[in-house]
Each structure stands twice: as C-alpha cells, then as structure tokens.
Design a protein around this motif. Structure first.
Motif, mmCIF file in Angstrom:
data_model
loop_
_atom_site.group_PDB
_atom_site.id
_atom_site.type_symbol
_atom_site.label_atom_id
_atom_site.label_comp_id
_atom_site.label_asym_id
_atom_site.label_seq_id
_atom_site.Cartn_x
_atom_site.Cartn_y
_atom_site.Cartn_z
ATOM 1 N N SER A 113 7.007 4.792 -11.517
ATOM 2 C CA SER A 113 5.606 4.398 -11.406
ATOM 3 C C SER A 113 5.478 3.264 -10.415
ATOM 4 O O SER A 113 6.218 2.297 -10.471
ATOM 5 C CB SER A 113 5.045 4.003 -12.770
ATOM 6 N N ASP A 114 4.540 3.426 -9.497
ATOM 7 C CA ASP A 114 4.187 2.322 -8.620
ATOM 8 C C ASP A 114 2.888 1.728 -9.158
ATOM 9 O O ASP A 114 2.305 2.237 -10.117
ATOM 10 C CB ASP A 114 4.065 2.791 -7.169
ATOM 11 N N ASP A 115 2.456 0.658 -8.540
ATOM 12 C CA ASP A 115 1.255 -0.019 -9.028
ATOM 13 C C ASP A 115 0.052 0.916 -9.033
ATOM 14 O O ASP A 115 -0.745 0.904 -9.974
ATOM 15 C CB ASP A 115 0.961 -1.268 -8.194
ATOM 16 N N TYR A 116 -0.078 1.740 -7.995
ATOM 17 C CA TYR A 116 -1.208 2.661 -7.943
ATOM 18 C C TYR A 116 -1.197 3.611 -9.136
ATOM 19 O O TYR A 116 -2.227 3.845 -9.762
ATOM 20 C CB TYR A 116 -1.218 3.466 -6.628
ATOM 21 N N ALA A 117 -0.034 4.165 -9.475
ATOM 22 C CA ALA A 117 0.063 5.106 -10.599
ATOM 23 C C ALA A 117 -0.346 4.425 -11.905
ATOM 24 O O ALA A 117 -1.023 5.030 -12.743
ATOM 25 C CB ALA A 117 1.483 5.663 -10.704
ATOM 26 N N ASP A 177 -12.836 0.766 -9.448
ATOM 27 C CA ASP A 177 -13.025 0.280 -8.080
ATOM 28 C C ASP A 177 -11.696 -0.141 -7.465
ATOM 29 O O ASP A 177 -11.446 0.097 -6.276
ATOM 30 C CB ASP A 177 -14.030 -0.881 -8.053
ATOM 31 N N LEU A 178 -10.835 -0.741 -8.268
ATOM 32 C CA LEU A 178 -9.505 -1.129 -7.794
ATOM 33 C C LEU A 178 -8.711 0.111 -7.393
ATOM 34 O O LEU A 178 -8.078 0.144 -6.335
ATOM 35 C CB LEU A 178 -8.771 -1.912 -8.883
ATOM 36 N N LYS A 179 -8.764 1.145 -8.225
ATOM 37 C CA LYS A 179 -8.053 2.388 -7.909
ATOM 38 C C LYS A 179 -8.559 2.963 -6.590
ATOM 39 O O LYS A 179 -7.769 3.346 -5.728
ATOM 40 C CB LYS A 179 -8.226 3.418 -9.023
ATOM 41 N N HIS A 180 -9.875 2.989 -6.419
ATOM 42 C CA HIS A 180 -10.443 3.533 -5.182
ATOM 43 C C HIS A 180 -10.048 2.698 -3.963
ATOM 44 O O HIS A 180 -9.754 3.253 -2.899
ATOM 45 C CB HIS A 180 -11.966 3.668 -5.290
ATOM 46 N N SER A 181 -10.004 1.388 -4.108
ATOM 47 C CA SER A 181 -9.616 0.554 -2.963
ATOM 48 C C SER A 181 -8.130 0.752 -2.645
ATOM 49 O O SER A 181 -7.739 0.750 -1.480
ATOM 50 C CB SER A 181 -9.950 -0.921 -3.194
ATOM 51 N N MET A 182 -7.306 0.966 -3.675
ATOM 52 C CA MET A 182 -5.882 1.238 -3.443
ATOM 53 C C MET A 182 -5.710 2.601 -2.759
ATOM 54 O O MET A 182 -4.848 2.745 -1.882
ATOM 55 C CB MET A 182 -5.102 1.178 -4.755
ATOM 56 N N GLU A 183 -6.519 3.584 -3.158
ATOM 57 C CA GLU A 183 -6.472 4.911 -2.502
ATOM 58 C C GLU A 183 -6.832 4.773 -1.030
ATOM 59 O O GLU A 183 -6.166 5.345 -0.161
ATOM 60 C CB GLU A 183 -7.471 5.874 -3.163
ATOM 61 N N ALA A 184 -7.877 4.014 -0.742
ATOM 62 C CA ALA A 184 -8.320 3.829 0.646
ATOM 63 C C ALA A 184 -7.235 3.121 1.467
ATOM 64 O O ALA A 184 -6.982 3.496 2.616
ATOM 65 C CB ALA A 184 -9.624 3.026 0.675
ATOM 66 N N ALA A 185 -6.576 2.139 0.880
ATOM 67 C CA ALA A 185 -5.505 1.429 1.581
ATOM 68 C C ALA A 185 -4.318 2.367 1.863
ATOM 69 O O ALA A 185 -3.723 2.300 2.940
ATOM 70 C CB ALA A 185 -5.056 0.225 0.762
#
Length: 156
Positions: free
Chosen positions: A90-94, A142-150
């Motif tokens: 698992s990474d932070d995004y997961a 919102d954090l998940k979406h910003s991580m996806e965008a990054a």
C-alpha cells in the motif's frame, strides 16, 4: 416516529460506524508515510472516538447496549483491505482511497438514519455529527482527487 427500540438500534449502528472509522483511521495513520497524512488520520480517529462516546449515553437511554467494537461489515471490509494489502502493498494513495471508501459508508449510514422520524433530542445530535462526518468525508475525497491529479501530472 421510531420506537425507542428502533431509535436505540439506529444509534447503535451509528456508534458502530464511528468505532469502525476510529479503528480505520488509526490503522491508516500507521500505514501512510507522509507526516501530514499521519496527522490528519490521527485527528480523524480521535474525532470518531469522541463522536462515538457522545452516542453511547443516548444509546443506553433508548434501551440498547453500545457496541464495544465496530460493525460486522466493517470487520469484513478491513479483512479484505488486509488481503489486498498483502498482495499489492500500500502506498499513501491506496490508503487514502480506502479511507474514502470507508467514509462513503459512514456518510451513507448517517443519511439513512436521518431519513427516519427521530426523536428531537436524537435528531439534533445526529445532524450535528453528520455535518462533521460529511466534512471529513469531503476532506478525504478531495485529498484523494488531488493525489490522483498529481499522479496524472507526474506521468506527463
């Protein structure tokens, strides 16, 4: 209007949901690497513990014994999370994505209870808690979406 027993059951369900979130956020704080995520998940775990504690006297008042742990569904979800983690790591995004899934369930459980005709004392507590749960849900989403965008930006 819900009977006292139905009201107690609804409160017990929400308290279980909150205990699930407390445990889930605590586990998430242990799994992530980023300090800001550790802090956020730790704060959300503490918030859920506090909200669950608020419901316990009300749950007793309506004739139910508060759950010590979380719900069966959440235990199954955590079990699945552990299996998936063993396979994929698992990474932070997961971890954030899993936290969002848990928050979707919590928000939905509150919305289901709020559709019922609740006694006024219960409704006021549940509505106040729902506002906090929804704000946490939106923050994690919102954090998940910003991580996806990054992640997408890093690919290009």
């Amino acid at each position: 209007m819900l009977t006292n027993e139905q009201t107690g059951d609804a409160l017990k369900k929400l308290a279980g949901t909150l205990r699930d979130g407390e445990k889930g956020f605590s586990e998430s704080a242990e799994k992530v690497d980023a300090a800001n995520l550790k802090t956020m998940f730790g704060e959300l775990s503490a918030q859920r513990a506090q909200l669950a504690s608020e419901l316990e006297p009300l749950t007793r008042q309506y004739g139910e014994t508060p759950r010590e742990g979380g719900s069966v569904g959440a235990a199954l979800h955590r079990g699945w999370l552990n299996v998936r983690e063993a396979i994929t790591g698992s990474d932070d995004y997961a971890v954030v994505a899993e936290a969002e899934r848990g928050e979707d369930v919590a928000k939905g459980n509150y919305e289901d209870v709020l559709k019922e005709e609740l006694p006024a004392d219960v409704r006021s507590v549940i509505e106040a808690q729902y506002a906090k749960v929804k704000a946490s849900h939106d923050k994690v989403r919102d954090l998940k979406h910003s991580m996806e965008a990054a992640k997408e930006a890093a690919k290009h």
